[in-house]
Write a protein that holds these residues in place. Structure first.
Motif, mmCIF file in Angstrom:
data_model
loop_
_atom_site.group_PDB
_atom_site.id
_atom_site.type_symbol
_atom_site.label_atom_id
_atom_site.label_comp_id
_atom_site.label_asym_id
_atom_site.label_seq_id
_atom_site.Cartn_x
_atom_site.Cartn_y
_atom_site.Cartn_z
ATOM 1 N N PRO A 299 0.812 -1.225 0.000
ATOM 2 C CA PRO A 299 0.000 0.000 0.000
ATOM 3 C C PRO A 299 0.847 1.278 0.000
ATOM 4 N N THR A 300 2.099 1.200 0.407
ATOM 5 C CA THR A 300 2.919 2.415 0.410
ATOM 6 C C THR A 300 3.582 2.665 -0.943
ATOM 7 N N HIS A 301 3.418 1.728 -1.877
ATOM 8 C CA HIS A 301 4.006 1.905 -3.203
ATOM 9 C C HIS A 301 3.175 2.917 -3.995
ATOM 10 N N PRO A 302 3.837 3.880 -4.669
ATOM 11 C CA PRO A 302 3.055 4.919 -5.366
ATOM 12 C C PRO A 302 2.173 4.367 -6.489
ATOM 13 N N GLY A 303 2.471 3.165 -6.947
ATOM 14 C CA GLY A 303 1.657 2.572 -8.012
ATOM 15 C C GLY A 303 0.504 1.742 -7.478
ATOM 16 N N TYR A 304 0.310 1.755 -6.174
ATOM 17 C CA TYR A 304 -0.809 0.989 -5.606
ATOM 18 C C TYR A 304 -2.093 1.802 -5.751
ATOM 19 N N LEU A 305 -2.910 1.443 -6.739
ATOM 20 C CA LEU A 305 -4.150 2.181 -7.004
ATOM 21 C C LEU A 305 -5.292 1.273 -6.601
ATOM 22 N N GLY A 306 -5.387 1.043 -5.316
ATOM 23 C CA GLY A 306 -6.107 -0.127 -4.853
ATOM 24 C C GLY A 306 -7.405 0.119 -4.172
ATOM 25 N N LEU A 307 -7.586 -0.604 -3.109
ATOM 26 C CA LEU A 307 -8.864 -0.643 -2.410
ATOM 27 C C LEU A 307 -8.833 0.274 -1.197
ATOM 28 N N PHE A 308 -8.377 1.464 -1.369
ATOM 29 C CA PHE A 308 -8.309 2.496 -0.320
ATOM 30 C C PHE A 308 -7.310 2.201 0.778
ATOM 31 N N ASN A 309 -6.682 1.023 0.767
ATOM 32 C CA ASN A 309 -5.704 0.771 1.821
ATOM 33 C C ASN A 309 -4.602 1.790 1.628
ATOM 34 N N PRO A 310 -4.492 2.734 2.535
ATOM 35 C CA PRO A 310 -3.658 3.885 2.213
ATOM 36 C C PRO A 310 -2.179 3.652 2.452
ATOM 37 N N ALA A 311 -1.363 4.412 1.687
ATOM 38 C CA ALA A 311 -0.031 4.710 2.164
ATOM 39 C C ALA A 311 -0.313 5.595 3.375
ATOM 40 N N PRO A 312 0.004 5.151 4.586
ATOM 41 C CA PRO A 312 -0.437 5.928 5.747
ATOM 42 C C PRO A 312 0.307 7.248 5.858
ATOM 43 N N THR A 313 -0.360 8.246 6.440
ATOM 44 C CA THR A 313 0.349 9.486 6.711
ATOM 45 C C THR A 313 1.451 9.177 7.728
ATOM 46 N N TYR A 314 2.527 9.918 7.610
ATOM 47 C CA TYR A 314 3.637 9.724 8.553
ATOM 48 C C TYR A 314 3.149 10.059 9.964
ATOM 49 N N ALA B 100 -11.241 6.289 9.137
ATOM 50 C CA ALA B 100 -10.012 7.086 9.112
ATOM 51 C C ALA B 100 -8.949 6.371 8.279
ATOM 52 N N HIS B 101 -9.072 5.040 8.205
ATOM 53 C CA HIS B 101 -7.995 4.289 7.524
ATOM 54 C C HIS B 101 -8.230 4.125 6.017
ATOM 55 N N LYS B 102 -9.110 4.936 5.460
ATOM 56 C CA LYS B 102 -9.220 4.917 4.002
ATOM 57 C C LYS B 102 -8.669 6.233 3.464
ATOM 58 N N TRP B 103 -9.560 7.162 3.069
ATOM 59 C CA TRP B 103 -9.036 8.350 2.388
ATOM 60 C C TRP B 103 -8.376 9.327 3.357
ATOM 61 N N PHE B 104 -8.663 9.215 4.661
ATOM 62 C CA PHE B 104 -7.945 10.040 5.631
ATOM 63 C C PHE B 104 -6.535 9.496 5.889
ATOM 64 N N ALA B 105 -6.296 8.304 5.368
ATOM 65 C CA ALA B 105 -4.940 7.758 5.279
ATOM 66 C C ALA B 105 -4.256 7.482 6.625
ATOM 67 N N ARG C 161 -4.320 8.633 15.818
ATOM 68 C CA ARG C 161 -3.760 8.686 14.460
ATOM 69 C C ARG C 161 -4.441 9.762 13.629
ATOM 70 N N LEU C 162 -5.759 9.871 13.776
ATOM 71 C CA LEU C 162 -6.460 10.923 13.037
ATOM 72 C C LEU C 162 -6.227 12.268 13.713
ATOM 73 N N TYR C 163 -6.135 12.248 15.048
ATOM 74 C CA TYR C 163 -5.866 13.504 15.755
ATOM 75 C C TYR C 163 -4.558 14.123 15.259
ATOM 76 N N LEU C 164 -3.498 13.343 15.222
ATOM 77 C CA LEU C 164 -2.209 13.910 14.806
ATOM 78 C C LEU C 164 -2.186 14.240 13.315
ATOM 79 N N THR C 165 -2.849 13.407 12.508
ATOM 80 C CA THR C 165 -2.910 13.701 11.070
ATOM 81 C C THR C 165 -3.594 15.042 10.847
ATOM 82 N N LEU C 166 -4.751 15.238 11.495
ATOM 83 C CA LEU C 166 -5.493 16.484 11.318
ATOM 84 C C LEU C 166 -4.769 17.663 11.948
ATOM 85 N N THR C 167 -4.136 17.438 13.086
ATOM 86 C CA THR C 167 -3.441 18.534 13.751
ATOM 87 C C THR C 167 -2.271 19.026 12.911
ATOM 88 N N ILE C 168 -1.531 18.069 12.357
ATOM 89 C CA ILE C 168 -0.336 18.440 11.608
ATOM 90 C C ILE C 168 -0.680 18.987 10.228
#
Ligand code: PLP
Length: 462
Positions: free
Chosen positions: A76-91, A297-302, A353-360
């Motif tokens: 899922p972290t590969h830039p060519g993964y155009l998949g089922l929303f399993n995200p490259a997670p935000t750092y 949170a684990h789909k498009w919110f990454a 995880r969403l708290y820090l993603t949104l905060t940052i």
């Protein structure tokens, strides 16, 4: 051995080692294949030998796992993964996971983890306001969309008949029924089964030819069910079908649900992220009228995996459904005591995880991510259309269901060839019963160059 398991706080040298090892591994992944490029025979013998009789040195043990994952996954972290929303997670989410793990708070009871519960509940309330639910709306984090959707069915059943809590389905003298479109996420079947009303409770209502709930078919199905003695309890509209990103008519669903006195749930598991974008959020109009909403949170919110949200305008109902009293738990009767307001008991600190993603990033950071995805998706379909492909779905979201020039029969071969090539992962599905190539561009690491390379690859395949 105790030292390896429970090192002193000032002896955590592995943290630095791990950061370095992960950085190297993820670099290898990004330059390699999006597909697994080793087969199970390369790790199964080592696993078979692992009888846990001899302790292994920690960095060796971890390096083995990291190496095995580096080649043994769809990435899922590969830039060519155009998949089922399993995200490259935000750092930010990845770091948050590490922080949560280090403190490991038990957040099922407010008094045990007041700071963590407050952080989570703050995110939940902000999310509820962001999608337009009224002040006082609340909810909780879940393991994912399926748990959130299950919670909505319990709400619908308990609100239609307060006896449900004690008697289960026997509180109803008729078969309870719930209504979703046939393009909805079919976890509904497992959910109906596990809450005890059986899979036959789920009515898969026809779609309108464009992947959305057909409102006439919905009204008719409800009528027919009432006449045959069933007890309709809820409509679950999908705001962003998994397959094609289509959004059921939310206002019409609200009207019908109110008229029929049904619970209205909106499953916006991946589509909910549109709420971050000022330019795209209008696609979700009507979501604010729902009785309850699912957003992952684990789909498009990454965020990293295992992070969903259940939101409702009627949070007191949760306390009625999940209430239990035990001797060994600190006495609780607060909406912030999550074990008596949600399905889970022991609870991980999911919301950090969403708290820090949104905060940052701020809402605007997520908005950019979402808008960028939609732009890239349009670039992909525009270029393919120029090459004789047809886009079948008309979604405001970042998923394209595409038919190759030769027609649907060629999809399987093309998707197989793409996966074989390894630089990209996309899938085959059916849209309104026609086979299509499905490309979903919710991966934050994908950029225009990758889209161009995919178009070039597809050109050589058709
Ligand atoms: C992914 C998805 C689900 C299921 O959510 P999980 O997080 O996988 O449990 C439900 N509904 C929709 C529309 C989805 O896309």
């Amino acid at each position: 051995m105790q030292d390896a398991l429970f090192p002193l706080p000032n002896e955590r040298g592995l943290d630095d080692w791990l950061s370095q090892a992960l950085s190297e591994a993820l670099q290898t992944v990004s330059m390699g294949s999006a597909m697994p490029d080793s087969d199970p025979d390369s790790w199964r013998p080592a696993l078979a030998r692992q009888d846990f009789e001899t302790p292994t040195e920690p960095t060796r043990a971890m390096q083995w796992v990291i190496d095995t994952l580096t080649t043994g996954l769809v990435q899922p972290t590969h830039p060519g993964y155009l998949g089922l929303f399993n995200p490259a997670p935000t750092y930010a989410a990845e770091c948050a996971d590490r922080i949560a793990a280090a403190f490991n708070p038990q957040i099922c009871v407010y008094s045990h983890a007041p700071a963590a519960v407050d952080i989570e509940q703050h995110v939940i309330r902000q999310m509820a306001l962001r999608i337009g639910l009224p002040e006082g709306s609340s909810g909780h984090f879940t393991s994912g969309g399926s748990e959130a959707n299950l919670t909505s069915v319990l709400c619908a059943l308990a609100s239609a008949n307060p006896g449900f809590r004690q008697l289960g389905a026997r509180a109803y003298d008729a078969q309870p029924t719930l209504y979703v479109s046939r393009e909805s996420h079919l976890a509904w079947l497992k959910i109906a089964q596990s809450v005890g009303i059986g899979r036959q409770a789920v009515r898969l209502v026809d779609t309108d030819g464009a992947g959305r709930m057909d409102m006439q078919a919905l009204a008719k199905t409800i009528d027919t069910d009432r006449q045959s003695g069933c007890m309709p309890v809820m409509v679950a509209a999908t705001a962003g079908t998994t397959n094609a990103g289509m959004i059921d008519p939310l206002h019409e669903c609200r009207e019908l649900a109110s008229h029929e006195a049904l619970w209205l749930h909106v499953d916006a598991a991946w589509g909910g992220a549109l709420a971050a974008s000022p330019t795209l959020r209008s696609a979700l109009d009507g979501i604010e009228l729902a009785d309850s909403v699912t957003i992952d949170a684990h789909k498009w919110f990454a965020t990293t995996m295992g992070a969903g949200m259940f939101l409702t305008r009627n949070p007191t109902l949760l306390g009625q459904i999940f209430d239990v009293a035990t001797d060994y738990m600190p006495a609780g009767d607060s909406p912030d005591d999550l074990y008596i307001n949600s399905m889970q008991w022991s609870r991980r600190f999911i919301g950090i995880r969403l708290y820090l993603t949104l905060t940052i990033a701020g809402w605007q950071g997520i908005a950019q991510h979402v808008e960028h995805s939609v732009d890239l998706c349009r670039q992909l379909s525009d270029q393919l259309i120029a090459n004789g492909w047809a886009q079948m779905n008309d979604s405001p979201m970042a998923v394209a269901c595409l038919q190759p020039p030769g027609g649907g029969e060629r999809v399987t071969d093309i998707v197989n060839a793409v996966q074989q090539d390894g630089r990209f992962w996309c899938s085959e599905t059916r849209y309104e019963r026609t086979p299509v190539l499905r490309a979903c561009i919710t991966n934050g690491r994908t950029d225009a160059q990758h889209i161009n390379a995919l178009v070039d690859l597809l050109r050589t395949l058709v």
